[in-house]
Design a protein around this motif. Structure first.
Motif, PDB file in Angstrom:
ATOM      1  N   LYS A  20     -50.252  -3.081   0.475  1.00 36.55           N
ATOM      2  CA  LYS A  20     -49.534  -1.833   0.170  1.00 36.55           C
ATOM      3  C   LYS A  20     -48.286  -1.705   1.030  1.00 36.55           C
ATOM      4  CE  LYS A  20     -50.115   3.197   0.064  1.00 36.55           C
ATOM      5  NZ  LYS A  20     -51.048   4.333   0.325  1.00 36.55           N
ATOM      6  N   ASN A  21     -48.427  -2.003   2.317  1.00 38.98           N
ATOM      7  CA  ASN A  21     -47.263  -1.946   3.210  1.00 38.98           C
ATOM      8  C   ASN A  21     -46.210  -2.972   2.796  1.00 38.98           C
ATOM      9  OD1 ASN A  21     -48.218   0.113   4.837  1.00 38.98           O
ATOM     10  ND2 ASN A  21     -49.278  -1.282   6.228  1.00 38.98           N
ATOM     11  N   LEU A  22     -46.676  -4.142   2.386  1.00 39.67           N
ATOM     12  CA  LEU A  22     -45.741  -5.190   1.982  1.00 39.67           C
ATOM     13  C   LEU A  22     -44.988  -4.788   0.720  1.00 39.67           C
ATOM     14  CD1 LEU A  22     -44.725  -7.977   2.753  1.00 39.67           C
ATOM     15  CD2 LEU A  22     -46.583  -8.977   1.424  1.00 39.67           C
ATOM     16  N   LYS A  23     -45.669  -4.139  -0.200  1.00 36.52           N
ATOM     17  CA  LYS A  23     -44.996  -3.642  -1.413  1.00 36.52           C
ATOM     18  C   LYS A  23     -43.873  -2.680  -1.060  1.00 36.52           C
ATOM     19  CE  LYS A  23     -48.824  -3.958  -4.727  1.00 36.52           C
ATOM     20  NZ  LYS A  23     -49.796  -3.172  -5.545  1.00 36.52           N
ATOM     21  N   ASN A  24     -44.046  -1.962   0.046  1.00 36.66           N
ATOM     22  CA  ASN A  24     -43.030  -1.013   0.511  1.00 36.66           C
ATOM     23  C   ASN A  24     -42.061  -1.650   1.502  1.00 36.66           C
ATOM     24  OD1 ASN A  24     -44.097   1.166  -1.006  1.00 36.66           O
ATOM     25  ND2 ASN A  24     -45.663   1.530   0.571  1.00 36.66           N
ATOM     26  N   ASP A  25     -42.041  -2.974   1.486  1.00 34.35           N
ATOM     27  CA  ASP A  25     -41.129  -3.756   2.336  1.00 34.35           C
ATOM     28  C   ASP A  25     -41.392  -3.588   3.831  1.00 34.35           C
ATOM     29  OD1 ASP A  25     -39.979  -4.648   0.038  1.00 34.35           O
ATOM     30  OD2 ASP A  25     -38.207  -3.374   0.155  1.00 34.35           O
ATOM     31  N   ASN A  26     -42.639  -3.284   4.189  1.00 34.81           N
ATOM     32  CA  ASN A  26     -43.029  -3.186   5.583  1.00 34.81           C
ATOM     33  C   ASN A  26     -43.587  -4.541   6.016  1.00 34.81           C
ATOM     34  OD1 ASN A  26     -44.168  -2.748   8.079  1.00 34.81           O
ATOM     35  ND2 ASN A  26     -45.329  -0.933   7.484  1.00 34.81           N
ATOM     36  N   THR A  27     -42.849  -5.243   6.836  1.00 38.44           N
ATOM     37  CA  THR A  27     -43.280  -6.578   7.292  1.00 38.44           C
ATOM     38  C   THR A  27     -43.698  -6.573   8.756  1.00 38.44           C
ATOM     39  OG1 THR A  27     -40.983  -7.171   7.796  1.00 38.44           O
ATOM     40  CG2 THR A  27     -41.850  -7.809   5.615  1.00 38.44           C
ATOM     41  N   TYR A  28     -44.095  -5.418   9.274  1.00 33.01           N
ATOM     42  CA  TYR A  28     -44.596  -5.359  10.652  1.00 33.01           C
ATOM     43  C   TYR A  28     -45.799  -6.299  10.783  1.00 33.01           C
ATOM     44  CZ  TYR A  28     -46.458  -3.445  15.017  1.00 33.01           C
ATOM     45  OH  TYR A  28     -46.924  -3.306  16.298  1.00 33.01           O
ATOM     46  N   ARG A  29     -45.857  -7.045  11.873  1.00 32.49           N
ATOM     47  CA  ARG A  29     -46.846  -8.101  12.101  1.00 32.49           C
ATOM     48  C   ARG A  29     -46.696  -9.206  11.053  1.00 32.49           C
ATOM     49  NH1 ARG A  29     -50.814  -6.759  15.706  1.00 32.49           N
ATOM     50  NH2 ARG A  29     -51.057  -9.019  15.806  1.00 32.49           N
ATOM     51  N   ILE A  30     -45.467  -9.659  10.911  1.00 31.96           N
ATOM     52  CA  ILE A  30     -45.162 -10.668   9.898  1.00 31.96           C
ATOM     53  C   ILE A  30     -45.889 -11.977  10.172  1.00 31.96           C
ATOM     54  CG2 ILE A  30     -43.101 -11.633  11.023  1.00 31.96           C
ATOM     55  CD1 ILE A  30     -41.787 -11.542   8.185  1.00 31.96           C
ATOM     56  N   GLY A  31     -46.187 -12.249  11.439  1.00 35.45           N
ATOM     57  CA  GLY A  31     -46.942 -13.464  11.760  1.00 35.45           C
ATOM     58  C   GLY A  31     -48.338 -13.430  11.164  1.00 35.45           C
ATOM     59  N   VAL A  32     -48.966 -12.268  11.175  1.00 36.18           N
ATOM     60  CA  VAL A  32     -50.292 -12.111  10.584  1.00 36.18           C
ATOM     61  C   VAL A  32     -50.205 -12.274   9.071  1.00 36.18           C
ATOM     62  CG1 VAL A  32     -52.213 -10.516  10.223  1.00 36.18           C
ATOM     63  CG2 VAL A  32     -51.097 -10.636  12.465  1.00 36.18           C
ATOM     64  N   ILE A  33     -49.216 -11.652   8.463  1.00 31.77           N
ATOM     65  CA  ILE A  33     -49.020 -11.760   7.006  1.00 31.77           C
ATOM     66  C   ILE A  33     -48.853 -13.221   6.604  1.00 31.77           C
ATOM     67  CG2 ILE A  33     -47.440 -11.200   5.094  1.00 31.77           C
ATOM     68  CD1 ILE A  33     -46.763  -8.596   6.630  1.00 31.77           C
ATOM     69  N   TRP A  34     -48.011 -13.935   7.334  1.00 35.67           N
ATOM     70  CA  TRP A  34     -47.740 -15.338   7.011  1.00 35.67           C
ATOM     71  C   TRP A  34     -48.988 -16.199   7.187  1.00 35.67           C
ATOM     72  CZ3 TRP A  34     -44.191 -17.932   4.450  1.00 35.67           C
ATOM     73  CH2 TRP A  34     -44.139 -19.322   4.586  1.00 35.67           C
ATOM     74  N   SER A  35     -49.754 -15.954   8.239  1.00 33.29           N
ATOM     75  CA  SER A  35     -50.967 -16.741   8.487  1.00 33.29           C
ATOM     76  C   SER A  35     -51.973 -16.567   7.350  1.00 33.29           C
ATOM     77  CB  SER A  35     -51.608 -16.330   9.816  1.00 33.29           C
ATOM     78  OG  SER A  35     -50.772 -16.660  10.898  1.00 33.29           O
TER      79      SER A  35
END
Length: 614
Positions: free
Chosen positions: A582-597
Motif C-alpha cells: 500500500k505504501n509503495l502504491k503511494n510512492d512511499n519507498t521508506y526502507r527501500i532495502g527491505v522492499i528490494w530484498s
C-alpha cells in the motif's frame, strides 16, 4: 577463468556433463572431462593463458595426479622455474604447475601460490580429492555431500544440474533478509555449502575434512609514513604486474572513484596496446564525468553505458539465474551490464574491489569507532540499554529514522563486542524486524559469520570482519557471477595476499586520519591520478533504486511479485506485506532495502523453483 565441477564417489559421465553444461558461460572456449573409478571431473574453459595447449583437465607425467582450475596462479612463472629441472611440462599454462607442486608439497601447495583460484586435484593412487579456494575468496566454490558422494562446482546451478533435490534452506533465509547475502558457509539451497575463503577440503574414504590454510594477522609496524608509502606502492605495482600476465587483451572497469582509478593507473604503464576502460551511469545520477577525467589522464579508449529500469526489468530474471541466489545487492546489476559492455572488447578486466575493506573507505568505520568509544563507559552503556529497551514496537520497520538508528545501531554497541556490533551495522533488517515481518523464528545469524579473533586494534577488528564476510560473500561473489555471466575475467590488484597482509601491518591512524578515509592509499598513488580524484568524497557503486521503482515503472513488477509469489505469501505475514504494498502504491519507498530484498527473494524463487527465466 573457467568453470569447474565434479563428483567424488562415482564415475558418472552423464551427470558430470550435465553439470558442465550449466557452466558454459564461465568457459565458452573449450571443455574437458576426466573419468575414473570413484571420480568424475568436468571443466569449461575461458582461454586466457596458453590459448592452444591449456586444455583441462591437466595431469602429471604418470597421469596419476589430475587437476581442474578456475582462476589464475599469478606467480606460476617463478614457481615453474624452480620445478623445470625436476618435471616435464607439456603446456605453458599456469594450471599444470599445480600437479607438480602437489607432487612435491602435497596439500601444502596452497601455501606456495599467489592467485585467485578454486581448484580440484585428484590423487589417483591415494584415492583422495582436494578442493581449495583462494585466500580472500575471489573465486567461489560450492559443495554438496550426501550418501557417499561429494558434488562440487563453481556455481550452485552446477550442483543442481546433478539432479540434486532442490530445497530451500529456511535457516539461511534470515541471513539473506538481514544482510542481503548468506552469511558464512551456508547458501539458500539446503545441503549446498560454500567452501570458505582460504580453506582447503579433502576427502578420502568418505572422510571429509576442512581446514584453514591462510589467514591475515595484525602486525602493526612502527615505521615512518614515507617508508610505508614506498612499500605499499611497491607491493601495488608488483600486484599490477602479475595481473597483466595474459595472452589476450586486458582492460579495466573505471568508475571514477579512488579504487578503480588506482588500479587502472597502476595497470596503464604495463599495457603496450590499446587500453580500454569501461564505465556505467544512470539517467538520474552517475560518476561518468569523473571516469572521463581519469580516462583522459591515462589516455585510454573509454566506453560508457547508461543503465535504465527497462533494461533491469527485462533481464532481472536472467541475472538472478546467473547469480544463483537473490540479487540482494542491486549493484550486481551494474556489474552485469558493465561486463556485457566490456566483453565486446576484452577478455580480462582490472577492477578496484577491496580498497574500502583494507584501507577504511566506508563511512561507518568512523561512525562506529565514535559509538564504540561513547558506549564503552559503563554508566552511559546502562542508560542507553535502559532507554532503548523501553522504546515501543522495536520490530516495526516503519519506525522513525531516529528510533531505527537507536535500536539498530546504538543498542548493538551497548550490548555486544565491537566485531558483532559492526556486523550489525551492515544489516538492512534487525532480528526484531524480521519477526515483525515474517513467520521465521529468531536465529543468531552472526553465529555463522567469520569473526576474526586475532585483532587488537578497534579499526582493524572492523576491517577484518568485513574482509571475512562482506567482501568475499557479498561483493566478490556478485563481481564473479556478473563478469563470468559474460565470459569475462576480473582481476583485483588491491586484493593480492601480500597487499592484504601489509595493509594489516599499517597503523590504523594512517588509514583513517582525522576523518580522511583511505589516507595512506591516497598518499601512495597521488602522483598517478588527478588531484580531483584523490580529494573527492566516496560515492560508492550504488544504484538509483528509488528512481527505478517510482519514476521508471519497476513498481508494477514489484507489486505483482508481492501479491503472486508463493514464497512471499508463505514466508511473510500477509498484513505486513499488504502494508508495504500500500505504501509503495503511494510512492512511499521508506526502507527501500527491505522492499528490494523481499522482491529479489521472490524473483529468485520464481527463477529456481518455478523455472521462470523470462
Amino acid at each position: 577463468m573457467c568453470g569447474i565441477c565434479g563428483i567424488y564417489g562415482i564415475e558418472d559421465s552423464k551427470t558430470v556433463k550435465n553439470m558442465c553444461n550449466s557452466l558454459v558461460h564461465r568457459g565458452p572456449d573449450d571443455y574437458g572431462y576426466f573419468l575414473d573409478d570413484n571420480i568424475s571431473l568436468g571443466h569449461r574453459r575461458l582461454s586466457i593463458i596458453d590459448l592452444d595447449n591449456g586444455h583441462q583437465p591437466i595431469h602429471n607425467e604418470n597421469e596419476d595426479i589430475w587437476v581442474i582450475l578456475n582462476g589464475e596462479i599469478y606467480n606460476y612463472l617463478e614457481l615453474k622455474d624452480n620445478l623445470n629441472s625436476r618435471h616435464d611440462f607439456y603446456t605453458d599454462s599456469d594450471t599444470e604447475l599445480l600437479v607438480h607442486l602437489y607432487e612435491e608439497h602435497g596439500e601444502n601447495l596452497v601455501e606456495k601460490i599467489n592467485g585467485m583460484f578454486a581448484f580440484a586435484i585428484w590423487d589417483k593412487n591415494n584415492k583422495k580429492l582436494i578442493l581449495a579456494r583462494d585466500p580472500m575468496g575471489k573465486k567461489p566454490l560450492y559443495y554438496y555431500n550426501n550418501d557417499g558422494k561429494l558434488f562440487f562446482a563453481s556455481e550452485i546451478k552446477g550442483i543442481l544440474n546433478a539432479d540434486i533435490k532442490k530445497q530451500i534452506n529456511y535457516g539461511a533465509l534470515s541471513s539473506f533478509l538481514c544482510y542481503q547475502y548468506t552469511v558464512g558457509a551456508n547458501t539458500l539451497f539446503k545441503g549446498v555449502k560454500k567452501l570458505p575463503a582460504g580453506h582447503i577440503l579433502t576427502i578420502k574414504d568418505n572422510d571429509l575434512k576442512i581446514r584453514r590454510y591462510w589467514n591475515f594477522f595484525e602486525e602493526i609496524k612502527n615505521e615512518n609514513e614515507s617508508k610505508i608509502i614506498q612499500e605499499l606502492r611497491r607491493l601495488l605495482q608488483n600486484s599490477a604486474q602479475y595481473r597483466v600476465i595474459s595472452d589476450v587483451p586486458v582492460g579495466a572497469f573505471l568508475s571514477g572513484g579512488l579504487d578503480s582509478s588506482t588500479t587502472a593507473a597502476l595497470t596503464r604503464p604495463l599495457i603496450d596496446y590499446d587500453f580500454h576502460t569501461f564505465s556505467i551511469g544512470f539517467e538520474s545520477f552517475s560518476e561518468l564525468e569523473y571516469a572521463k577525467i581519469v580516462s583522459e589522464h591515462l589516455d585510454t579508449i573509454h566506453h560508457e553505458i547508461t543503465l535504465t529500469s527497462e533494461m533491469v526489468e527485462k533481464d532481472i530474471n536472467k541475472i538472478t539465474w546467473y547469480n544463483d541466489e537473490p540479487i540482494g545487492d542491486a549493484a550486481i546489476i551494474n556489474n552485469y551490464f558493465l561486463a556485457s559492455l566490456a566483453k565486446d572488447y576484452v577478455k580480462v578486466v582490472i577492477a578496484g574491489e577491496a580498497g574500502d575493506e583494507l584501507f577504511a573507505g566506508y563511512p561507518n568505520y568512523r561512525t562506529n569507532l565514535k559509538l564504540h568509544s561513547l558506549l564503552n563507559n559503563s554508566i552511559v552503556k546502562k542508560l542507553a540499554v535502559t532507554l532503548i529497551n523501553n522504546l515501543p514496537d522495536k520490530g516495526n520497520i516503519y519506525r522513525s529514522p531516529i528510533e531505527k538508528y537507536l535500536t539498530n545501531i546504538a543498542l548493538n554497541f551497548a550490548k555486544w563486542p565491537l566485531e558483532d556490533s559492526h556486523m550489525h551495522t551492515t544489516r538492512v533488517m534487525t532480528d526484531e524486524e524480521l519477526i515483525w515481518l515474517t513467520n521465521l523464528k529468531k536465529t543468531n545469524t552472526e553465529n555463522y559469520a567469520f569473526i576474526p579473533c586475532n585483532m587488537k586494534n578497534s579499526l582493524n577488528k572492523m576491517l577484518a570482519v568485513d574482509c571475512k564476510n562482506l567482501l568475499p560473500e557479498k561483493f566478490l561473489m556478485k563481481a564473479d557471477k556478473a563478469t563470468m555471466a559474460n565470459s569475462l575475467e576480473e582481476r583485483l590488484p588491491l586484493m593480492d595476499k601480500n597487499v592484504v597482509q601489509y595493509a594489516f601491518s599499517i597503523h590504523p591512524s594512517l588509514k583513517l586520519q582525522n576523518g580522511d578515509e583511505k589516507y595512506i592509499l591516497k598518499m601512495a598513488v597521488k602522483d598517478l591520478l588527478p588531484s580531483i580524484i584523490i580529494k573527492r568524497k566516496k560515492q560508492g557503486f550504488g544504484t538509483p533504486l528509488k528512481n527505478w521503482i517510482i519514476e521508471d515503472g519497476l513498481k508494477d513488477k514489484i507489486l505483482e511479485t508481492f501479491y503472486e509469489n508463493k514464497l512471499i505469501n508463505n514466508l511473510f505475514k500477509k498484513e505486513k506485506i499488504e502494508r508495504i504494498a500500500k505504501n509503495l502504491k503511494n510512492d512511499n519507498t521508506y526502507r527501500i532495502g527491505v522492499i528490494w530484498s523481499i522482491f529479489t527473494l521472490g524473483v529468485w524463487y520464481d527463477v529456481y523453483f518455478e523455472e521462470r527465466l523470462e
